[in-house]
Motif scaffolding. Structure first.
Motif, PDB file in Angstrom:
ATOM      1  N   ASN A 267      -3.036   6.524  -8.512  1.00 46.66           N
ATOM      2  CA  ASN A 267      -1.705   6.369  -7.932  1.00 46.66           C
ATOM      3  C   ASN A 267      -0.905   5.211  -8.521  1.00 46.66           C
ATOM      4  O   ASN A 267       0.319   5.286  -8.609  1.00 46.66           O
ATOM      5  CB  ASN A 267      -1.829   6.173  -6.421  1.00 46.66           C
ATOM      6  CG  ASN A 267      -2.180   7.452  -5.693  1.00 46.66           C
ATOM      7  OD1 ASN A 267      -1.319   8.250  -5.358  1.00 46.66           O
ATOM      8  ND2 ASN A 267      -3.466   7.673  -5.463  1.00 46.66           N
ATOM      9  N   PHE A 268      -1.602   4.143  -8.908  1.00 51.91           N
ATOM     10  CA  PHE A 268      -0.874   2.940  -9.308  1.00 51.91           C
ATOM     11  C   PHE A 268      -1.232   2.432 -10.705  1.00 51.91           C
ATOM     12  O   PHE A 268      -0.594   1.515 -11.204  1.00 51.91           O
ATOM     13  CB  PHE A 268      -1.125   1.813  -8.294  1.00 51.91           C
ATOM     14  CG  PHE A 268      -0.723   2.182  -6.902  1.00 51.91           C
ATOM     15  CD1 PHE A 268       0.608   2.186  -6.522  1.00 51.91           C
ATOM     16  CD2 PHE A 268      -1.676   2.567  -5.963  1.00 51.91           C
ATOM     17  CE1 PHE A 268       0.981   2.536  -5.239  1.00 51.91           C
ATOM     18  CE2 PHE A 268      -1.309   2.920  -4.679  1.00 51.91           C
ATOM     19  CZ  PHE A 268       0.027   2.906  -4.316  1.00 51.91           C
TER      20      PHE A 268
ATOM     21  N   VAL B  46      -0.373  -6.166  -2.060  1.00 50.53           N
ATOM     22  CA  VAL B  46      -1.009  -5.312  -1.057  1.00 50.53           C
ATOM     23  C   VAL B  46      -2.420  -5.019  -1.571  1.00 50.53           C
ATOM     24  O   VAL B  46      -2.595  -4.575  -2.709  1.00 50.53           O
ATOM     25  CB  VAL B  46      -0.229  -4.013  -0.837  1.00 50.53           C
ATOM     26  CG1 VAL B  46      -0.986  -3.079   0.093  1.00 50.53           C
ATOM     27  CG2 VAL B  46       1.152  -4.326  -0.271  1.00 50.53           C
ATOM     28  N   ARG B  47      -3.425  -5.286  -0.736  1.00 50.19           N
ATOM     29  CA  ARG B  47      -4.803  -5.217  -1.192  1.00 50.19           C
ATOM     30  C   ARG B  47      -5.666  -4.411  -0.233  1.00 50.19           C
ATOM     31  O   ARG B  47      -5.364  -4.302   0.955  1.00 50.19           O
ATOM     32  CB  ARG B  47      -5.381  -6.627  -1.331  1.00 50.19           C
ATOM     33  CG  ARG B  47      -4.578  -7.538  -2.227  1.00 50.19           C
ATOM     34  CD  ARG B  47      -5.212  -8.916  -2.352  1.00 50.19           C
ATOM     35  NE  ARG B  47      -6.341  -8.912  -3.247  1.00 50.19           N
ATOM     36  CZ  ARG B  47      -6.268  -9.153  -4.546  1.00 50.19           C
ATOM     37  NH1 ARG B  47      -5.119  -9.413  -5.117  1.00 50.19           N
ATOM     38  NH2 ARG B  47      -7.354  -9.127  -5.302  1.00 50.19           N
TER      39      ARG B  47
ATOM     40  N   TYR C 270     -11.321   3.102  -5.469  1.00 51.75           N
ATOM     41  CA  TYR C 270     -10.867   2.530  -6.731  1.00 51.75           C
ATOM     42  C   TYR C 270     -10.274   3.615  -7.634  1.00 51.75           C
ATOM     43  O   TYR C 270      -9.245   3.419  -8.285  1.00 51.75           O
ATOM     44  CB  TYR C 270     -12.036   1.828  -7.421  1.00 51.75           C
ATOM     45  CG  TYR C 270     -11.675   1.125  -8.712  1.00 51.75           C
ATOM     46  CD1 TYR C 270     -10.430   0.508  -8.872  1.00 51.75           C
ATOM     47  CD2 TYR C 270     -12.574   1.081  -9.769  1.00 51.75           C
ATOM     48  CE1 TYR C 270     -10.103  -0.135 -10.046  1.00 51.75           C
ATOM     49  CE2 TYR C 270     -12.244   0.440 -10.958  1.00 51.75           C
ATOM     50  CZ  TYR C 270     -11.009  -0.164 -11.088  1.00 51.75           C
ATOM     51  OH  TYR C 270     -10.682  -0.801 -12.248  1.00 51.75           O
ATOM     52  N   LYS C 271     -10.893   4.802  -7.647  1.00 49.60           N
ATOM     53  CA  LYS C 271     -10.359   5.906  -8.439  1.00 49.60           C
ATOM     54  C   LYS C 271      -8.991   6.341  -7.907  1.00 49.60           C
ATOM     55  O   LYS C 271      -8.083   6.668  -8.673  1.00 49.60           O
ATOM     56  CB  LYS C 271     -11.333   7.087  -8.417  1.00 49.60           C
ATOM     57  CG  LYS C 271     -12.613   6.843  -9.210  1.00 49.60           C
ATOM     58  CD  LYS C 271     -13.595   8.001  -9.031  1.00 49.60           C
ATOM     59  CE  LYS C 271     -14.924   7.726  -9.727  1.00 49.60           C
ATOM     60  NZ  LYS C 271     -15.918   8.790  -9.474  1.00 49.60           N
TER      61      LYS C 271
ATOM     62  N   SER D 225     -11.691  -8.347  -1.966  1.00 46.15           N
ATOM     63  CA  SER D 225     -10.548  -7.427  -2.000  1.00 46.15           C
ATOM     64  C   SER D 225     -10.249  -7.007  -3.422  1.00 46.15           C
ATOM     65  O   SER D 225     -10.719  -7.623  -4.384  1.00 46.15           O
ATOM     66  CB  SER D 225      -9.309  -8.109  -1.396  1.00 46.15           C
ATOM     67  OG  SER D 225      -8.893  -9.213  -2.200  1.00 46.15           O
ATOM     68  N   PHE D 226      -9.477  -5.925  -3.556  1.00 47.78           N
ATOM     69  CA  PHE D 226      -8.875  -5.652  -4.853  1.00 47.78           C
ATOM     70  C   PHE D 226      -7.420  -5.249  -4.667  1.00 47.78           C
ATOM     71  O   PHE D 226      -6.999  -4.744  -3.628  1.00 47.78           O
ATOM     72  CB  PHE D 226      -9.671  -4.648  -5.698  1.00 47.78           C
ATOM     73  CG  PHE D 226      -9.612  -3.194  -5.288  1.00 47.78           C
ATOM     74  CD1 PHE D 226      -8.443  -2.471  -5.334  1.00 47.78           C
ATOM     75  CD2 PHE D 226     -10.777  -2.523  -4.912  1.00 47.78           C
ATOM     76  CE1 PHE D 226      -8.404  -1.129  -4.993  1.00 47.78           C
ATOM     77  CE2 PHE D 226     -10.757  -1.183  -4.575  1.00 47.78           C
ATOM     78  CZ  PHE D 226      -9.568  -0.487  -4.620  1.00 47.78           C
ATOM     79  N   LEU D 227      -6.661  -5.543  -5.710  1.00 48.30           N
ATOM     80  CA  LEU D 227      -5.223  -5.327  -5.682  1.00 48.30           C
ATOM     81  C   LEU D 227      -4.907  -3.836  -5.783  1.00 48.30           C
ATOM     82  O   LEU D 227      -5.434  -3.139  -6.645  1.00 48.30           O
ATOM     83  CB  LEU D 227      -4.579  -6.069  -6.857  1.00 48.30           C
ATOM     84  CG  LEU D 227      -3.069  -5.949  -7.013  1.00 48.30           C
ATOM     85  CD1 LEU D 227      -2.350  -6.599  -5.838  1.00 48.30           C
ATOM     86  CD2 LEU D 227      -2.645  -6.596  -8.326  1.00 48.30           C
ATOM     87  N   ILE D 228      -4.058  -3.354  -4.885  1.00 52.98           N
ATOM     88  CA  ILE D 228      -3.590  -1.960  -4.958  1.00 52.98           C
ATOM     89  C   ILE D 228      -2.251  -1.922  -5.699  1.00 52.98           C
ATOM     90  O   ILE D 228      -2.067  -1.190  -6.657  1.00 52.98           O
ATOM     91  CB  ILE D 228      -3.452  -1.346  -3.553  1.00 52.98           C
ATOM     92  CG1 ILE D 228      -4.798  -1.367  -2.827  1.00 52.98           C
ATOM     93  CG2 ILE D 228      -2.924   0.082  -3.653  1.00 52.98           C
ATOM     94  CD1 ILE D 228      -4.730  -0.844  -1.414  1.00 52.98           C
ATOM     95  N   TYR D 229      -1.296  -2.722  -5.236  1.00 54.74           N
ATOM     96  CA  TYR D 229      -0.020  -2.815  -5.942  1.00 54.74           C
ATOM     97  C   TYR D 229       0.698  -4.090  -5.504  1.00 54.74           C
ATOM     98  O   TYR D 229       0.335  -4.717  -4.507  1.00 54.74           O
ATOM     99  CB  TYR D 229       0.864  -1.587  -5.684  1.00 54.74           C
ATOM    100  CG  TYR D 229       1.259  -1.357  -4.236  1.00 54.74           C
ATOM    101  CD1 TYR D 229       2.410  -1.928  -3.704  1.00 54.74           C
ATOM    102  CD2 TYR D 229       0.490  -0.551  -3.404  1.00 54.74           C
ATOM    103  CE1 TYR D 229       2.767  -1.712  -2.382  1.00 54.74           C
ATOM    104  CE2 TYR D 229       0.836  -0.334  -2.084  1.00 54.74           C
ATOM    105  CZ  TYR D 229       1.981  -0.908  -1.584  1.00 54.74           C
ATOM    106  OH  TYR D 229       2.327  -0.694  -0.275  1.00 54.74           O
TER     107      TYR D 229
END
Length: 335
Positions: free
Chosen positions: A313-314, A285-286, A307-308, A173-177
């Motif tokens: 956005n964040f 949130v991921r 990812y872009k 996973s990767f962190l969105i926010y």
């Protein structure tokens, strides 16, 4: 164990039975007779000294040993298939369809940006978006989904396997926010004071709207309140955020949502957004995917796009798992 002792075709049989759940469907997938599949399974049972599958009702259920073997075997087969494939992924010609599981607000932000990319770079690539449910991780594990966007902590807590495999063994996973829940009500709602603050007593006294995609009313907010022997009244549970928004606009009901969603509610400045009157924890949130998919060039291409979008956005959040790139030769890889 010496690999020379094993007919690697037996691993294809293992994978098909594990995924299809029946000998009949596995035989159809492999274009073999049922007796041939049964014989192959018996050979593998003898080699590994384990039953691997047992019949339960109308399904073949894996033993503990089979569960332990399932991921490494399927991951190895995926890698072999990808390595031997002569096809290079090209966004311009691919007709790949990606399946996302995400809340409607996330869909509203991400899918329009994906549409812009597809229109320019990948005119035949498609997306199917489905609502969230409690079986999301099982569907992702079985590769019925490509991506989930959700609270990582909640999914980790819900994920259990028969032999105790961890979340990290199957998923990346990767962190969105990061976010925290907020209380939202219409302007003029009497449960807020003149400064837009709500007390615990008023929060408990008010009626609440809850957004649930599967009809359940489970919520971390209820858990926080239970610690203080408090309970709120949920007057309405709905499965659309847009409906919840109209309910609180038309009444003195309250809704507790993420800070991100609260800001979306209040684009026209029609609502009051207040901190909850009790302690809550920040959550992540991921974007989550099956590690097996990382062998797929089309998946790595989509990851680079997502990812872009996340950065746009964040901003960069310093997450070490944000590690995807595209090379200049139109071959897409994950590193």
């Amino acid at each position: 164990m010496n690999l020379s002792r094993i007919d690697l075709n037996l691993l294809l049989v293992f994978s098909s039975i594990y995924n299809e759940k029946t000998i009949t469907k596995a035989a159809e997938k492999l274009n073999l007779s049922q007796s041939a599949v049964s014989n192959a399974l018996n050979r593998l049972r003898y080699t590994l000294d384990d039953d691997l599958f047992f019949r339960s009702s109308d399904m073949m259920k894996p033993t503990k040993r089979a569960e332990e073997l399932s991921y490494p075997i399927q991951n190895a087969l995926d890698l072999i298939e990808q390595s031997l494939s002569e096809e290079n992924f090209s966004p311009l010609t691919s007709e790949r369809v990606f399946k996302f599981c995400l809340p409607d607000i996330a869909a509203g932000r991400i899918l329009p940006q994906l549409a812009e990319v597809f229109q320019k770079e990948a005119p035949k690539v498609g997306v199917v978006a489905v609502a969230t449910s409690k079986s999301d991780l099982e569907r992702l594990k079985d590769q019925e989904l490509d991506f989930i966007i959700a609270s990582d902590e909640a999914l980790r807590n819900n994920f259990k396997t028969p032999v105790g495999q961890r979340f990290d063994e199957y998923f990346n996973s990767f962190l969105i926010y990061k976010d925290r829940p907020q209380c939202v009500g219409r302007k003029g709602n009497p449960f807020f004071d003149d400064k837009g603050i709500i007390s615990l007593d008023n929060y408990i006294e008010a009626s609440h709207v809850h957004v649930s995609y599967d009809g359940t009313i489970d919520s971390p907010v209820n858990d926080y309140l239970n610690k203080s022997n408090k309970k709120r009244r949920i007057a309405m549970s709905v499965n659309y955020v847009s409906v919840a928004k109209e309910i609180i606009r038309a009444s003195d009901y309250l809704i507790t949502v993420s800070g991100h969603l609260a800001s979306f509610f209040n684009k026209a400045d029609n609502f009051i957004i207040a901190p909850l009157p009790f302690e809550t924890e920040e959550y992540s949130v991921r974007l989550i995917w099956n590690k097996r998919s990382e062998n797929d060039a089309s998946h790595a291409w989509m990851m680079s796009i997502l990812y872009k979008i996340q950065e746009k956005n964040f901003g960069k959040l310093g997450d070490e798992s944000n590690h995807f790139y595209t090379d200049p030769n139109n071959k897409y890889k994950a590193v």
